[in-house]
Design an enzyme around this catalytic site. Structure first.
Site, PDB file in Angstrom:
ATOM      1  N   GLY A  17       0.846  -1.180   0.000  1.00 20.42           N
ATOM      2  CA  GLY A  17       0.000   0.000   0.000  1.00 20.42           C
ATOM      3  C   GLY A  17       0.884   1.233   0.000  1.00 20.42           C
ATOM      4  N   CYS A  18       0.483   2.245   0.711  1.00 20.36           N
ATOM      5  CA  CYS A  18       1.254   3.488   0.798  1.00 20.36           C
ATOM      6  C   CYS A  18       2.621   3.217   1.416  1.00 20.36           C
ATOM      7  CB  CYS A  18       0.479   4.500   1.645  1.00 20.36           C
ATOM      8  SG  CYS A  18       1.377   6.029   1.898  1.00 20.36           S
ATOM      9  N   PHE A  19       3.671   3.703   0.771  1.00 19.77           N
ATOM     10  CA  PHE A  19       5.010   3.437   1.289  1.00 19.77           C
ATOM     11  C   PHE A  19       5.266   4.068   2.648  1.00 19.77           C
ATOM     12  CE2 PHE A  19       6.652   6.468  -2.307  1.00 19.77           C
ATOM     13  CZ  PHE A  19       6.145   7.591  -1.686  1.00 19.77           C
TER      14      PHE A  19
END
Length: 183
Positions: A17-19
């Site tokens: 997902g979002c880093f």
């Protein structure tokens, strides 16, 4: 081309997902020397963030990890990876939607590929998740660091709503399930 092992360190590259989320979790682990947020798995060299999030590059947001396998193994990193995100949702994590938010493991050698495939199969057949694991496993080709504003984002922005409501629960889960592995 980067080597898989330099001195006592190895590389791992994960997208969950979002880093910002996976970066915040991995930085807290013993044996993790460095975590860098960026992009991998796509077809454009040196992509800017704005193009990645528009889905034009094929890249996923990833954490590129330098770790000491004498302290934490690749398998242990994968166990944590599979626990701190939902590997059953295709191209999304929570409200973050798009191919750049996909669950992906980019392997740096055949040993990593074998471990990742075995772990994915084991977890998938265990019944831990109600849905099949959709985590993509593919060979690492290149890593492109994200802009500086994205590096160690959680540490520098803990008061932001995204950090409070999305990242902090993942960090709390890490602390609860893997306390013995924390720095």
């Amino acid at each position: 081309m980067m080597t898989d092992r330099k001195d006592n360190f190895e590389l791992a590259t994960f997208g969950a997902g979002c880093f910002w989320c996976i970066d915040a979790v991995l930085r807290k682990l013993k044996g993790v020397e460095k975590v860098e947020s960026g992009f991998s798995g796509g077809h454009i060299k040196n992509p800017p963030y704005r193009e990645v999030v528009q889905g034009r590059t094929g890249h996923a947001e990833v954490a590129h990890i330098t770790f000491n396998p004498d302290v934490i193994s690749y398998k242990e990193l994968l166990e944590i990876f599979f626990q701190v995100h939902d590997p059953t949702t295709l191209n999304r994590q929570g409200a973050d939607i798009g191919t750049h938010y996909r669950s992906i493991i980019l392997t740096h050698n055949s040993a990593q590929e074998n471990i990742a495939q075995e772990m994915k199969q084991k977890i998938d057949s265990s019944g831990i998740f109600n849905d099949p694991i959709v985590t993509e496993i593919k060979a690492f080709e290149a890593f492109y660091p994200a802009e500086e504003v994205h590096q160690d984002f959680y540490t520098r922005n803990q008061g932001m709503p995204y950090c409070t409501f999305v990242i902090k629960p993942k960090v709390d889960k890490l602390k609860r399930l893997f306390a013995e592995k924390l720095k």
